[in-house]
Motif scaffolding. Structure first.
Motif, PDB file in Angstrom:
ATOM      1  N   MET A 149     110.070  82.993 138.911  1.00  0.00           N
ATOM      2  CA  MET A 149     111.163  82.055 139.228  1.00  0.00           C
ATOM      3  C   MET A 149     111.930  82.510 140.469  1.00  0.00           C
ATOM      4  O   MET A 149     112.736  81.757 141.002  1.00  0.00           O
ATOM      5  N   ASN A 150     111.670  83.734 140.935  1.00  0.00           N
ATOM      6  CA  ASN A 150     112.355  84.267 142.110  1.00  0.00           C
ATOM      7  C   ASN A 150     111.455  84.063 143.336  1.00  0.00           C
ATOM      8  O   ASN A 150     110.552  84.856 143.605  1.00  0.00           O
ATOM      9  N   ALA A 151     111.720  82.964 144.073  1.00  0.00           N
ATOM     10  CA  ALA A 151     110.855  82.619 145.209  1.00  0.00           C
ATOM     11  C   ALA A 151     110.870  83.712 146.268  1.00  0.00           C
ATOM     12  O   ALA A 151     109.865  83.974 146.929  1.00  0.00           O
TER      13      ALA A 151
ATOM     14  N   TRP B 288     106.853  93.193 131.150  1.00  0.00           N
ATOM     15  CA  TRP B 288     108.322  93.062 131.172  1.00  0.00           C
ATOM     16  C   TRP B 288     108.729  91.624 131.495  1.00  0.00           C
ATOM     17  O   TRP B 288     109.574  91.384 132.362  1.00  0.00           O
ATOM     18  N   VAL B 289     108.131  90.681 130.810  1.00  0.00           N
ATOM     19  CA  VAL B 289     108.498  89.290 131.062  1.00  0.00           C
ATOM     20  C   VAL B 289     108.812  88.524 129.782  1.00  0.00           C
ATOM     21  O   VAL B 289     109.774  87.751 129.750  1.00  0.00           O
ATOM     22  N   LEU B 290     108.063  88.779 128.705  1.00  0.00           N
ATOM     23  CA  LEU B 290     108.378  88.052 127.457  1.00  0.00           C
ATOM     24  C   LEU B 290     109.797  88.369 127.011  1.00  0.00           C
ATOM     25  O   LEU B 290     110.462  87.544 126.396  1.00  0.00           O
ATOM     26  N   MET B 291     110.281  89.574 127.354  1.00  0.00           N
ATOM     27  CA  MET B 291     111.640  89.971 126.959  1.00  0.00           C
ATOM     28  C   MET B 291     112.706  89.046 127.558  1.00  0.00           C
ATOM     29  O   MET B 291     113.815  88.973 127.054  1.00  0.00           O
ATOM     30  N   TYR B 292     112.344  88.342 128.633  1.00  0.00           N
ATOM     31  CA  TYR B 292     113.315  87.440 129.276  1.00  0.00           C
ATOM     32  C   TYR B 292     113.186  85.988 128.826  1.00  0.00           C
ATOM     33  O   TYR B 292     113.909  85.132 129.314  1.00  0.00           O
ATOM     34  N   ILE B 293     112.217  85.733 127.942  1.00  0.00           N
ATOM     35  CA  ILE B 293     111.972  84.347 127.532  1.00  0.00           C
ATOM     36  C   ILE B 293     112.616  84.102 126.158  1.00  0.00           C
ATOM     37  O   ILE B 293     112.207  84.723 125.168  1.00  0.00           O
TER      38      ILE B 293
ATOM     39  N   LEU C 170     102.307  86.172 134.414  1.00  0.00           N
ATOM     40  CA  LEU C 170     103.645  85.570 134.291  1.00  0.00           C
ATOM     41  C   LEU C 170     104.725  86.550 134.720  1.00  0.00           C
ATOM     42  O   LEU C 170     104.669  87.726 134.362  1.00  0.00           O
ATOM     43  N   GLY C 171     105.715  86.082 135.475  1.00  0.00           N
ATOM     44  CA  GLY C 171     106.811  86.946 135.929  1.00  0.00           C
ATOM     45  C   GLY C 171     106.286  88.017 136.864  1.00  0.00           C
ATOM     46  O   GLY C 171     106.461  89.210 136.643  1.00  0.00           O
ATOM     47  N   SER C 172     105.626  87.606 137.945  1.00  0.00           N
ATOM     48  CA  SER C 172     104.884  88.533 138.814  1.00  0.00           C
ATOM     49  C   SER C 172     105.766  89.509 139.573  1.00  0.00           C
ATOM     50  O   SER C 172     105.301  90.573 139.992  1.00  0.00           O
ATOM     51  N   GLY C 173     107.030  89.179 139.812  1.00  0.00           N
ATOM     52  CA  GLY C 173     107.897  90.084 140.574  1.00  0.00           C
ATOM     53  C   GLY C 173     107.305  90.363 141.940  1.00  0.00           C
ATOM     54  O   GLY C 173     106.868  89.459 142.665  1.00  0.00           O
TER      55      GLY C 173
ATOM     56  N   THR D 215     118.079  85.086 132.885  1.00  0.00           N
ATOM     57  CA  THR D 215     118.532  86.257 132.141  1.00  0.00           C
ATOM     58  C   THR D 215     118.089  87.544 132.824  1.00  0.00           C
ATOM     59  O   THR D 215     118.123  88.607 132.224  1.00  0.00           O
ATOM     60  N   TYR D 216     117.686  87.456 134.102  1.00  0.00           N
ATOM     61  CA  TYR D 216     117.164  88.651 134.755  1.00  0.00           C
ATOM     62  C   TYR D 216     118.310  89.544 135.222  1.00  0.00           C
ATOM     63  O   TYR D 216     118.870  89.364 136.307  1.00  0.00           O
ATOM     64  N   ILE D 217     118.658  90.529 134.361  1.00  0.00           N
ATOM     65  CA  ILE D 217     119.879  91.291 134.552  1.00  0.00           C
ATOM     66  C   ILE D 217     119.784  92.357 135.639  1.00  0.00           C
ATOM     67  O   ILE D 217     120.769  92.970 135.971  1.00  0.00           O
TER      68      ILE D 217
ATOM     69  N   ASP E  24     102.891  93.565 141.537  1.00  0.00           N
ATOM     70  CA  ASP E  24     102.087  94.731 141.138  1.00  0.00           C
ATOM     71  C   ASP E  24     101.062  94.418 140.051  1.00  0.00           C
ATOM     72  O   ASP E  24      99.927  94.893 140.123  1.00  0.00           O
ATOM     73  N   VAL E  25     101.461  93.635 139.060  1.00  0.00           N
ATOM     74  CA  VAL E  25     100.519  93.339 137.971  1.00  0.00           C
ATOM     75  C   VAL E  25      99.413  92.411 138.474  1.00  0.00           C
ATOM     76  O   VAL E  25      98.240  92.568 138.131  1.00  0.00           O
ATOM     77  N   ALA E  26      99.784  91.450 139.328  1.00  0.00           N
ATOM     78  CA  ALA E  26      98.768  90.538 139.885  1.00  0.00           C
ATOM     79  C   ALA E  26      97.763  91.337 140.721  1.00  0.00           C
ATOM     80  O   ALA E  26      96.548  91.084 140.661  1.00  0.00           O
TER      81      ALA E  26
HETATM   82  C1  LIG Z   1     111.048  93.261 135.252  1.00  0.00           C
HETATM   83  S1  LIG Z   1     110.347  92.100 136.365  1.00  0.00           S
HETATM   84  C2  LIG Z   1     108.649  92.514 136.137  1.00  0.00           C
HETATM   85  C3  LIG Z   1     107.794  92.163 137.322  1.00  0.00           C
HETATM   86  C4  LIG Z   1     106.329  92.452 137.151  1.00  0.00           C
HETATM   87  N1  LIG Z   1     105.768  91.770 135.999  1.00  0.00           N
HETATM   88  C5  LIG Z   1     106.060  93.939 137.053  1.00  0.00           C
HETATM   89  O1  LIG Z   1     105.681  94.407 135.985  1.00  0.00           O
HETATM   90  O2  LIG Z   1     106.260  94.637 138.066  1.00  0.00           O
HETATM   91  C6  LIG Z   1     110.463  90.533 135.544  1.00  0.00           C
HETATM   92  C7  LIG Z   1     110.150  89.351 136.430  1.00  0.00           C
HETATM   93  O3  LIG Z   1     110.069  88.191 135.595  1.00  0.00           O
HETATM   94  C8  LIG Z   1     110.660  87.108 136.276  1.00  0.00           C
HETATM   95  N2  LIG Z   1     111.069  86.102 135.277  1.00  0.00           N
HETATM   96  C9  LIG Z   1     111.914  86.273 134.234  1.00  0.00           C
HETATM   97  N3  LIG Z   1     112.014  85.124 133.525  1.00  0.00           N
HETATM   98  C10 LIG Z   1     111.201  84.202 134.143  1.00  0.00           C
HETATM   99  C11 LIG Z   1     110.880  82.834 133.898  1.00  0.00           C
HETATM  100  N4  LIG Z   1     111.405  82.169 132.868  1.00  0.00           N
HETATM  101  N5  LIG Z   1     110.020  82.213 134.737  1.00  0.00           N
HETATM  102  C12 LIG Z   1     109.488  82.878 135.793  1.00  0.00           C
HETATM  103  N6  LIG Z   1     109.763  84.178 136.070  1.00  0.00           N
HETATM  104  C13 LIG Z   1     110.605  84.836 135.267  1.00  0.00           C
HETATM  105  C14 LIG Z   1     111.819  87.728 137.037  1.00  0.00           C
HETATM  106  O4  LIG Z   1     112.207  86.915 138.132  1.00  0.00           O
HETATM  107  C15 LIG Z   1     111.224  89.072 137.467  1.00  0.00           C
HETATM  108  O5  LIG Z   1     110.648  89.007 138.754  1.00  0.00           O
END
Ligand SMILES: C[S@@+](CC[C@H](N)C(=O)[O-])C[C@H]1O[C@@H](n2cnc3c(N)ncnc32)[C@H](O)[C@@H]1O
Length: 284
Positions: free
Chosen positions: A74-76, A117-122, A48-51, A6-8, A54-56
């Motif tokens: 999930m984005n290798a 910005w990761v729970l919003m995608y779950i 979670l969702g490290s992108g 759902t990563y738009i 930056d957060v790590a």
């Molecule tokens: C808006 S980015 C935020 C990145 C980082 N947390 C930040 O604040 O800079 C959201 C990230 O979550 C990852 N993501 C979304 N759903 C995921 C899932 N189910 N499992 C792993 N990664 C996920 C996306 O690939 C994306 O890199």
């Protein structure tokens, strides 16, 4: 992209650069939030969702050389950037794993689980949080930093270009935002995750979280927020064209940052980004 992705905002290099720019604007706020939540020296933290990392990297700074940070995305491809940046920063105690956070096998001895910005995608975030807490030690911290996009980017005083941005950029909440990824997908990103954090924690069986609310704002010619605003809109253009019917030609995206900057500077005004909501709680 898989059907459950759902990563738009897309998975391009430009999006990776946007995430880094985003952290220039939001990093100080996220740092204050994680400090308030109790992330500190020596902890083992799951991001979670490290992108782009930056957060790590921020967490690495807080836990220091005696701590550990494990990031998952999930984005290798974007994790290659995260790893390179971690190496350049000199951290050897930060590792990244590619995979879906809902499925990947993880250690069970984390002191904290964090994300921005990761729970919003779950989908079903409460159910996910409930499972996730089994990865945490008793007393472990759960800390998520999310937006509520019904508090949109705002310019004070309003300018014609900021009025246009509100018109272009904010699809009607509820159903349209739920289907950002594709109209046939069961659910898109949660536009109001920030204000739903409290409920999500409680439904996950966690104690009602403490909350921290802050917004990034700036003015003057040098603030990086104007570029961030334009780049975010650029990433969202294909979706917004579908959902709000906006005409990309009218947006003139390549000059948007300069137009917003000029309008704000002319009035000695300020631009405020969408409000960030942070919630933290401890596993009983
Ligand atoms: C808006 S980015 C935020 C990145 C980082 N947390 C930040 O604040 O800079 C959201 C990230 O979550 C990852 N993501 C979304 N759903 C995921 C899932 N189910 N499992 C792993 N990664 C996920 C996306 O690939 C994306 O890199």
């Amino acid at each position: 992209m898989s059907e459950t992705d759902t990563y738009i905002l897309g998975r391009t290099e430009r999006e990776t650069r946007r995430l880094i720019l985003q952290h220039q604007v939001f990093g100080p706020i996220t740092r204050r939030f994680f400090q308030a939540a109790g992330i500190g020296p020596g902890m083992k933290v799951l991001d979670l969702g490290s992108g782009a990392g930056d957060v790590a990297l921020l967490a690495a700074d807080l836990v220091g050389p005696t701590g550990h940070v494990v990031g998952v995305d999930m984005n290798a491809k974007i994790l290659e950037t995260a790893r390179a940046r971690t190496e350049a920063a000199g951290w050897s105690n930060v590792t990244f794993h590619a995979g879906d956070v809902r499925e990947i096998a993880l250690d069970t001895d984390f002191d904290a689980v964090i994300g921005r910005w990761v729970l919003m995608y779950i989908p079903e975030p409460a159910k996910f949080l409930r499972q996730l807490t089994s990865r945490l030690k008793s007393g472990g911290i759960v800390a998520f930093h999310e937006n509520d996009f019904t508090y949109p980017p705002t310019t004070f005083p309003a300018t014609p270009v900021s009025d246009d941005i509100l018109k272009w950029g904010i699809p009607p909440v509820d159903e349209s935002m739920r289907t950002w990824s594709s109209p046939s997908a069961p659910r898109g990103p949660e536009a109001q995750m920030g204000t739903k954090l409290y409920r999500t924690y409680v439904e996950a069986g966690l104690p009602g979280p403490q909350l921290m609310v802050e917004a990034a704002a700036g003015g003057g010619p040098d603030w990086p927020g104007y570029e961030l605003l334009a780049e975010t809109l650029r990433s969202l253009l294909p979706m917004l064209e579908k959902v709000t019917g906006m005409d990309p030609a009218k947006v003139d995206i390549d000059t948007l940052a300069d137009r917003v900057r000029a309008a704000v500077v002319e009035k000695n005004g300020v631009h405020m980004m969408p409000i960030m909501f942070g919630a933290w709680s401890r596993k009983p």
